[in-house]
Design a protein around this motif. Structure first.
Motif, PDB file in Angstrom:
ATOM      1  N   ILE A 671       0.848  -1.192   0.000  1.00 31.84           N
ATOM      2  CA  ILE A 671       0.000   0.000   0.000  1.00 31.84           C
ATOM      3  C   ILE A 671       0.884   1.242   0.000  1.00 31.84           C
ATOM      4  CG2 ILE A 671      -1.732   1.326   1.289  1.00 31.84           C
ATOM      5  CD1 ILE A 671      -2.622  -1.380   2.538  1.00 31.84           C
ATOM      6  N   LEU A 737      -6.468  -2.680   3.790  1.00 33.08           N
ATOM      7  CA  LEU A 737      -6.772  -1.468   3.032  1.00 33.08           C
ATOM      8  C   LEU A 737      -8.179  -0.958   3.388  1.00 33.08           C
ATOM      9  CD1 LEU A 737      -5.768   0.514   0.910  1.00 33.08           C
ATOM     10  CD2 LEU A 737      -6.822  -0.909  -0.838  1.00 33.08           C
ATOM     11  N   GLU A 741      -9.068   2.584   5.200  1.00 36.43           N
ATOM     12  CA  GLU A 741     -10.033   3.486   4.567  1.00 36.43           C
ATOM     13  C   GLU A 741     -11.197   3.775   5.505  1.00 36.43           C
ATOM     14  OE1 GLU A 741     -10.305   5.282   1.979  1.00 36.43           O
ATOM     15  OE2 GLU A 741      -8.669   4.658   0.675  1.00 36.43           O
ATOM     16  N   LEU A 755      -4.502   6.500   0.030  1.00 35.69           N
ATOM     17  CA  LEU A 755      -4.033   5.118   0.070  1.00 35.69           C
ATOM     18  C   LEU A 755      -4.231   4.482  -1.294  1.00 35.69           C
ATOM     19  CD1 LEU A 755      -5.769   4.148   3.430  1.00 35.69           C
ATOM     20  CD2 LEU A 755      -3.346   4.719   3.105  1.00 35.69           C
ATOM     21  N   THR A 756      -3.200   3.828  -1.790  1.00 35.07           N
ATOM     22  CA  THR A 756      -3.291   3.188  -3.103  1.00 35.07           C
ATOM     23  C   THR A 756      -2.704   1.791  -3.007  1.00 35.07           C
ATOM     24  OG1 THR A 756      -2.885   5.355  -4.077  1.00 35.07           O
ATOM     25  CG2 THR A 756      -2.748   3.448  -5.545  1.00 35.07           C
ATOM     26  N   SER A 757      -3.477   0.820  -3.476  1.00 33.79           N
ATOM     27  CA  SER A 757      -2.953  -0.548  -3.470  1.00 33.79           C
ATOM     28  C   SER A 757      -1.965  -0.718  -4.609  1.00 33.79           C
ATOM     29  CB  SER A 757      -4.094  -1.547  -3.630  1.00 33.79           C
ATOM     30  OG  SER A 757      -3.537  -2.830  -3.876  1.00 33.79           O
TER      31      SER A 757
END
Lengths: 998, 93
Positions: A671, A737, A741, A755-757
């Motif tokens: 992440i 994740l 969030e 947040l970015t996977s």
């Protein structure tokens, strides 16, 4: 030779004879027959044996309500168990077997149960099979064998099933006069309509009816209506499709049988289809079920529902009997008497009502049918087939006793106890039902969803009312969807006048229910009037309890025939009204649905998505068996030259510790976290001091649930002032994740964090072992890799062999190790590059098993294996990770009294006293000789043979374990003496951690 | 299967969403000052009403946004969805 087939009439195709087999006998029917009509045409009377008493049973109904004719259809893998012969369309080569009776239904040794019928009363199973307790396994085998219905095929189902999602404005369940009218009204208004009917042709009760609608015969109206509907593009017609469940928010499920009616050789494509329909409005028009009456021996072959007799005559040109007695408490059965007379049978009507029927009575008289009014059929003579009935005069009083004075010879008894609307779908939707005191049936009450009932399923018996309600409900449904619905006139029908039904459920007999032949309520479960009375005598009051005690309404028919009369008998025994007793709960499915249609395409390779890493094909080519980790397929180990798991893992472990191992760690959750407030956010999430981390440094982090239990762990790195890279466990990636969030969005929306996977975008190659640095240098790296420039727990951007990579100096093995993070598109090339460069050091690919051994030797836990949601970081000995300077999720819970107990289970190492590798999950006990039940003090969470150490190692959670190092406890092992094991520190290899720092 | 309105994406089938429990359970600003009982109340106790229930849903297979739904726990009827970020409530009427 079909002895009971009428020479003319019916909707069968006499030019297409079909041969089929029934219990091995070769028989013939016609296209358009059901299996049931073909069996009746051939004069077959016994089609099964009853559940408990093994009494011979014949066909009773003509549709979904059939309790007796339950058949195994087809052969081998294509076979379907427990189908109702009344709903199976005949095809060339059909093979049907009865499912009850041994050796067969015609002659059944189990019929001896009937002679001892007094023993087999309500609650028989509960009373008889309970003692002695140790015999239960014997009883169970007997019960299962004798109770057995059909047999599920043992082969894999070779047929194709599919699911289809659909949306429509108006879904109409049932294609009789009401449903067709509704479809026409809604369809002409322009609404998107789905009309589903369980039969092969639309029409319901109209099929073969000899009456006029408007100026045309009913058949003609039917043909024209279906043609008009087929011509509308906005109308989808689904024959052979049962709406079997009505779920929340107007979501309905339909099982469509696409090819079951075809010879097996002609079937192609989808066999059955599940329609998942979201409808704006629903019109329920499934009609009504005729009720039987509970008189003595009312289950004998040849006792049938009057409406079924009419269906067989009109639709299939089959005459179920030559000398018939029609026994009724209402007018509708008079039509059956007329049908029988027109088919050439002799008929006598026994009507419980003193004044007989209305207009239909006049028609019956004109047809020369004699009516014995004010009389009841009390008993049936004949065992394998009806031979006659006994009849008594009855004044309508509610006594149990009458005196039978008349005997009538007959081979058929057509029974009508009135009608019950099919309120099933209305009830699935959450609607209640109301008792109609005039029509003596439950009718749908207020609808709980956007649905309306029309026609017979709304308690409307006359054709005119069915047509009118159909049109009205179709127009109303369309206009509620925003369509302007044109006026449609209700076609004219001639309706006579009817005399009201006389409430009659159980029929008086020549003796009390306990002393007269059985008066059946539920044929499939052999529940009789006496059984209900017994249940009440034994203290049962609630209808749901009585159902479970007597089995009333169980089975494949779910009480479609017997429930209402059963509840009426219960009400009488309790001195209550029928609505006071109420019904049992109607639940989906309306009729049984094959498992295969529920599974649809989600079988075999399509059962679950498979996730593969970028290096997957290389692993496969190298011969690695795969381990499923969630949806990921990960290489388990890489066997060489016939090695087994243990030999391969031993070799891989030694290679990684002595020279160089390489592992595909791409499945780790990754992440990217960045933004103005990312430090503050991560401080609240992780237990350690995130803000003190320097850019370019990594940390091992754990996150807790608010309950203080370890939720996930992984290395996280600080890549910039406001930018972090987080890793999660393979299985926890999506959950973590979502968890992060959730806090950002619901609790701390003021924090600016993104947040970015990156899990799939980057692949991770772990290089492990003392030669890992040397090989990286050989490949060519743009940064210095010596221990001062690139120390343990550092992260750097670099180019490696010309590829941009992110290089981590982290270790999950305790060895000098690097993890290469690389764009997934280049991962396979990088893997091959490392393999080539490492060749002279014997670079050894390893899989999940070796990874587990290496980490267990170091006492590194795996969340979800060494923890189970009840383990705190303190239990794991990770106090050093818990910051005292800040709050973090779960921190307060660690101070709860239960988390402070000194006897909590804590992570320890275990060494067995011999060379036994303890099975994971082994329970640990203090004293081997303690009386049963022996108190358990812990369990083994991880256990392996350590090739590097030369002995087995195990991690375990043991009560108060950390303070007990050196003590001996015992492992309870199946089939052998408890094994003494010694509690040790959880770090077995390089306890000072020197090897990873070189 | 419920039909749930995501305030960003519109009406979708329940299978696209994951459930997040009762809405409006605020995390105490300073957990340390709470007694064990008070902390346990925040941690474990929920109102579990018969009737209207404001609850959290996540459009997990869609936009990944969390939002609120008012659902009747008896009839499962949904009165409407609402966004959490701005406190607005997009229930009709």
């Amino acid at each position: 030779m079909q002895p009971q087939r009428l020479p003319t009439g019916g909707r069968i195709d006499r030019s297409k004879p079909l041969s089929f087999r029934f219990d091995g006998r070769k028989l013939e029917g016609y296209a358009g027959d059901t299996l049931a009509s073909a069996l009746l045409a051939n004069g077959v009377s016994i089609v099964g044996r009853s559940f408990k008493l093994r009494r011979p049973r014949g066909i009773v109904g003509s549709g979904a309500e059939e309790p007796n004719a339950i058949m195994q259809i087809g052969k081998g893998a294509h076979a379907q168990p427990n189908l109702r012969a009344t709903q199976v369309e005949l095809y060339e080569g059909l093979v049907a077997r009865t499912t009850k009776g041994w050796p067969g239904a015609r002659f059944d040794l189990g019929a001896i149960n009937d002679i001892f019928g007094k023993v087999f009363s309500a609650g028989f199973y509960y009373k008889t099979f309970m003692r002695p307790k140790s015999w239960w396994h014997l009883y169970e085998r007997f019960i299962r064998a004798s109770a057995g219905f059909g047999r599920a095929p043992t082969e894999t189902d070779p047929d194709h099933y599919e699911h289809r999602n659909a949306h429509c404005d108006v879904l109409i369940a049932g294609g009789g006069p009401a449903g067709l009218s509704a479809a026409l009204a809604a369809g002409r208004a322009g609404a998107r309509v789905i009309l589903a009917d369980e039969q092969d042709e639309f029409g319901g009760s109209l099929a073969g009816a000899k009456r006029n609608i408007g100026d045309a015969p009913a058949d003609e109206w039917l043909r024209r209506t279906v043609e008009s509907l087929a011509a509308l593009d906005n109308v989808t017609l689904l024959p052979r499709s049962t709406v079997f469940g009505y779920y929340d928010h107007n979501f309905l499920a339909i099982a469509e049988r696409c090819t079951d009616h075809l010879p097996e050789a002609d079937r192609a494509g989808v066999r059955q289809r599940l329609w998942r329909v979201r409808a704006k409005q629903v019109v329920l028009a499934q009609g009504a079920f005729e009720r039987p009456l509970a008189f003595c021996n009312n289950d004998r072959p040849g006792v049938m529902l009057a409406s079924a007799v009419s269906q067989y005559i009109r639709r299939y040109a089959v005459r179920p009997g030559r000398r018939a007695v029609v026994f009724t408490n209402n007018d509708s059965a008079y039509e059956t008497a007329i049908d029988l007379a027109e088919a050439g049978s002799s008929v006598v009507i026994v009507d419980s009502r003193a004044d007989g029927a209305g207009s239909l009575g006049e028609r019956a008289a004109k047809a020369g049918i004699s009516v014995i009014a004010g009389h009841i059929v009390t008993d049936v003579v004949g065992r394998r087939r009806v031979r006659g009935v006994r009849v008594a005069g009855w004044s309508g009083n509610p006594s149990y006793l009458v005196e039978s004075s008349i005997h009538i010879d007959c081979d058929l008894v057509a029974v009508s106890g009135g009608w019950s609307p099919a309120v099933h779908l209305h009830s699935h939707a959450g609607g209640r039902n109301a008792w109609d005191t005039e029509r003596h049936c439950f009718v749908p009450g207020e609808a709980a969803q956007a649905n309306v009932s029309a026609g017979a399923c709304n308690g409307k018996w006359s054709l005119r009312e069915c047509l009118r309600e159909g049109i009205e409900s179709g127009r109303a449904a369309a206009s509620r969807c925003g369509f302007e619905a044109p006026e449609i006139d209700t076609p004219s029908t001639s309706e006579g006048h009817y005399n009201p039904l006389q409430p009659l459920w159980r029929v008086p007999a020549d003796a009390e229910p306990e002393r007269c032949p059985k008066q059946f309520l539920d044929f499939q479960n052999d529940t009789s009037v006496a059984d209900i009375r017994l249940a009440v005598r034994e203290g049962y009051r609630n209808v749901e309890h009585v159902k479970r005690y007597t089995a009333l309404g169980f089975g494949t028919d779910q009480g479609k025939l017997g429930n209402i009369i059963g509840m009426a008998v219960l009400a009488e025994c309790l001195g209550k009204s029928i609505p006071e007793v109420g019904t049992t709960t109607f639940r989906p499915a309306y009729t049984p649905v094959a498992f295969a249609v529920g599974a649809g395409e989600s079988v075999g390779d399509l059962y679950d998505p498979v996730r593969k890493t970028a290096v997957h094909e290389w692993h496969v080519a190298a011969g690695a068996p795969m381990e499923n980790v969630g949806q990921w397929h990960r290489p388990w180990y890489f066997p060489r030259d016939g090695e087994d798991l243990h030999a391969a893992v031993a070799r891989e472990c030694v290679a990684a510790r002595q020279s160089l191992g390489i592992m595909d760690a791409s499945t780790l959750g990754k992440i990217d976290a960045r933004g103005r407030d990312v430090v503050e956010f991560l401080e609240r999430i992780y237990t350690h001091n995130v803000g003190k981390m320097k850019i370019g440094r990594c940390a091992y982090g754990i996150m807790l649930g608010e309950d203080g239990m370890v939720m996930d762990d992984g290395v996280m790195a600080r890549l910039g002032e406001q930018r972090f890279y987080l890793t999660t466990t393979t299985g926890g990636a999506a959950n973590v994740l979502a968890w992060l969030e959730a806090w950002l969005q619901t609790e701390w929306p003021e924090l600016e964090v993104f947040l970015t996977s990156l899990t799939d975008h980057f692949s991770t190659i772990a290089m492990v072992g003392p030669n890992s640095r040397r090989v990286l240098e050989r490949i060519g790296c743009t940064i210095d890799l010596d221990k001062d420039s690139f120390p343990f727990m550092a992260v750097r951007d670099a180019e490696l062999g010309g590829y941009p990579v992110q290089l981590f100096r982290v270790s999950f093995s305790g060895e000098l190790a690097f993890e290469i993070n690389i764009d997934s598109g280049s991962a396979l090339e990088m893997w091959k590059t490392v393999m080539a460069a490492g060749e002279e050091f014997g670079v050894t690919p390893y899989g999940t098993e070796t990874m587990h051994v290496l980490r267990a030797e170091k006492g590194f836990v795996i969340v979800g294996q060494d923890t189970d949601g009840s383990v705190t970081p303190v239990d794991l000995g990770m106090n050093w990770l818990l910051s005292k300077d800040k709050d973090f999720l779960g921190k307060r819970s660690l101070a709860r009294p239960d988390c402070l107990r000194s006897d909590r289970k804590q992570l320890v190492g275990l060494l067995s006293s011999d060379n036994t590798v303890l099975p994971e999950g082994t329970q640990l006990v203090e004293a081997p000789g303690a009386p049963v039940p022996v108190p358990m003090c812990g369990h083994v969470t991880s256990s392996y043979m350590s090739a590097c150490l030369g002995h087995p190692i195990a991690l375990a959670l043991v009560a108060g374990g950390r303070a007990r190092k050196g003590e001996t406890i015992y492992a309870a092992l199946p089939g052998r003496e408890p094994l003494p094991v010694t509690i040790a520190a959880p770090v077995f290899y390089d306890p000072k951690g020197e090897r990873q720092h070189v | 299967m419920l039909l749930i309105e995501c305030p960003w994406c519109g009406e979708r089938a329940e299978t696209e969403f994951s459930y997040g429990g009762e809405a409006g359970i605020a995390r105490p600003p300073d957990p340390d000052v709470l007694s064990d009982a008070e902390w346990a109340d925040y941690l474990f106790n929920r109102s579990n009403p018969r009737g209207a229930h404001r609850e959290l849903w996540n459009h997990a297979q869609g936009c990944r946004r969390w939002f609120g739904v008012e659902r009747d726990t008896v009839t499962y009827r949904i009165a409407g969805s609402f966004r959490l970020s701005d406190g607005s409530d997009n229930r009709e009427g």
